[in-house]
Design a protein around this motif. Structure first.
Motif, PDB file in Angstrom:
ATOM      1  N   HIS A 174      40.986 -28.904  77.722  1.00 38.89           N
ATOM      2  CA  HIS A 174      41.145 -27.614  77.061  1.00 38.89           C
ATOM      3  C   HIS A 174      41.597 -27.808  75.607  1.00 38.89           C
ATOM      4  O   HIS A 174      41.053 -27.183  74.695  1.00 38.89           O
ATOM      5  CB  HIS A 174      42.171 -26.758  77.807  1.00 38.89           C
ATOM      6  N   PHE A 175      42.574 -28.668  75.411  1.00 36.85           N
ATOM      7  CA  PHE A 175      43.056 -28.922  74.051  1.00 36.85           C
ATOM      8  C   PHE A 175      41.939 -29.465  73.178  1.00 36.85           C
ATOM      9  O   PHE A 175      41.729 -29.010  72.055  1.00 36.85           O
ATOM     10  CB  PHE A 175      44.240 -29.888  74.063  1.00 36.85           C
ATOM     11  N   ARG A 176      41.221 -30.449  73.696  1.00 41.70           N
ATOM     12  CA  ARG A 176      40.141 -31.061  72.919  1.00 41.70           C
ATOM     13  C   ARG A 176      39.058 -30.041  72.559  1.00 41.70           C
ATOM     14  O   ARG A 176      38.650 -29.921  71.410  1.00 41.70           O
ATOM     15  CB  ARG A 176      39.516 -32.209  73.711  1.00 41.70           C
ATOM     16  N   VAL A 236      39.999 -35.375  70.137  1.00 43.03           N
ATOM     17  CA  VAL A 236      41.373 -35.693  70.522  1.00 43.03           C
ATOM     18  C   VAL A 236      41.508 -37.217  70.525  1.00 43.03           C
ATOM     19  O   VAL A 236      40.625 -37.925  71.011  1.00 43.03           O
ATOM     20  CB  VAL A 236      41.769 -35.087  71.892  1.00 43.03           C
ATOM     21  N   SER A 237      42.578 -37.693  69.937  1.00 43.17           N
ATOM     22  CA  SER A 237      42.814 -39.135  69.909  1.00 43.17           C
ATOM     23  C   SER A 237      43.437 -39.577  71.232  1.00 43.17           C
ATOM     24  O   SER A 237      43.978 -38.761  71.991  1.00 43.17           O
ATOM     25  CB  SER A 237      43.758 -39.500  68.760  1.00 43.17           C
ATOM     26  N   SER A 296      42.798 -39.948  82.044  1.00 46.48           N
ATOM     27  CA  SER A 296      42.199 -38.758  81.447  1.00 46.48           C
ATOM     28  C   SER A 296      41.983 -38.934  79.952  1.00 46.48           C
ATOM     29  O   SER A 296      40.948 -38.536  79.409  1.00 46.48           O
ATOM     30  CB  SER A 296      43.083 -37.528  81.700  1.00 46.48           C
ATOM     31  N   ALA A 297      42.961 -39.528  79.278  1.00 47.51           N
ATOM     32  CA  ALA A 297      42.848 -39.749  77.834  1.00 47.51           C
ATOM     33  C   ALA A 297      41.690 -40.685  77.519  1.00 47.51           C
ATOM     34  O   ALA A 297      40.941 -40.457  76.555  1.00 47.51           O
ATOM     35  CB  ALA A 297      44.158 -40.315  77.283  1.00 47.51           C
ATOM     36  N   LEU A 298      41.532 -41.730  78.317  1.00 51.20           N
ATOM     37  CA  LEU A 298      40.420 -42.658  78.097  1.00 51.20           C
ATOM     38  C   LEU A 298      39.061 -41.976  78.307  1.00 51.20           C
ATOM     39  O   LEU A 298      38.108 -42.245  77.585  1.00 51.20           O
ATOM     40  CB  LEU A 298      40.555 -43.878  79.016  1.00 51.20           C
ATOM     41  N   LEU A 299      39.007 -41.085  79.286  1.00 48.26           N
ATOM     42  CA  LEU A 299      37.757 -40.377  79.556  1.00 48.26           C
ATOM     43  C   LEU A 299      37.441 -39.296  78.529  1.00 48.26           C
ATOM     44  O   LEU A 299      36.278 -39.049  78.226  1.00 48.26           O
ATOM     45  CB  LEU A 299      37.808 -39.738  80.948  1.00 48.26           C
ATOM     46  N   LYS A 341      36.682 -38.861  68.768  1.00 50.54           N
ATOM     47  CA  LYS A 341      37.084 -38.846  67.361  1.00 50.54           C
ATOM     48  C   LYS A 341      35.949 -38.306  66.527  1.00 50.54           C
ATOM     49  O   LYS A 341      34.797 -38.299  66.927  1.00 50.54           O
ATOM     50  CB  LYS A 341      37.467 -40.255  66.899  1.00 50.54           C
ATOM     51  N   ASN A 342      36.243 -37.858  65.326  1.00 47.60           N
ATOM     52  CA  ASN A 342      35.206 -37.353  64.415  1.00 47.60           C
ATOM     53  C   ASN A 342      34.247 -38.425  64.012  1.00 47.60           C
ATOM     54  O   ASN A 342      34.460 -39.509  63.743  1.00 47.60           O
ATOM     55  CB  ASN A 342      35.845 -36.766  63.151  1.00 47.60           C
TER      56      ASN A 342
END
Length: 153
Positions: free
Chosen positions: A56-58, A66-67, A145-148, A152-153
């Motif tokens: 949701h944040f991303r 999201v980094s 979750s972060a890895l998945l 990045k731009n």
């Protein structure tokens, strides 16, 4: 980020504390090993909101990016809420609803032939152990979750 953490953390708190308390109440009539599975399943279900919170944040808050570090931070902060909820539910259950829980647990383990010493924790210590267990699982789920979800731009 704050609104995302509060929203998904709040859902995790309600889900974790509600399901954990329900599991503890049902555990009186079922085998302890089944109760442990229910407890861990409750933790995983309530912590699954970490994935959805980061997503949701991303997608909705941060323009599709999201980094890794930001995603892990969001996940760990979200996991604090279910950890607190499950800790509170455990404390309420073992202090007020079934204050003899640990005594009954030790007796059951000894009746099954458990020979190693069984820790005799206080209600507050067990609530802390539950909190820490959920936080460790929350960190693992946050990392996965972060890895998945990192982009990045």
């Amino acid at each position: 980020m704050q609104n995302t953490v509060l929203k998904f953390g709040g859902y995790g708190f309600l889900l974790g504390s509600g399901l954990f308390m329900l599991g503890l109440l049902l555990m009186k009539d079922i085998d302890v090993s089944v109760g442990e599975v229910i407890g861990y399943a409750t933790m995983i279900v309530s912590l699954s909101l970490i994935f959805f919170g980061i997503k949701h944040f991303r997608d909705k808050v941060n323009s599709g990016t999201v980094s890794l570090g930001k995603a892990i931070t969001i996940g760990v902060l979200i996991s604090c809420f279910p950890a607190i909820g499950i800790g509170i539910a455990d404390f309420i259950y073992t202090s007020f609803i079934n204050p003899d829980f640990f005594k009954e647990y030790v007796e059951m383990m000894e009746a099954r032939g458990h020979t190693e010493p069984i820790p005799r924790w206080s209600n507050g210590m067990m609530a802390l152990v539950m909190f820490l267990t959920v936080m460790i699982l929350g960190f693992i789920i946050s990392l996965i979750s972060a890895l998945l979800l990192q982009r990045k731009n």
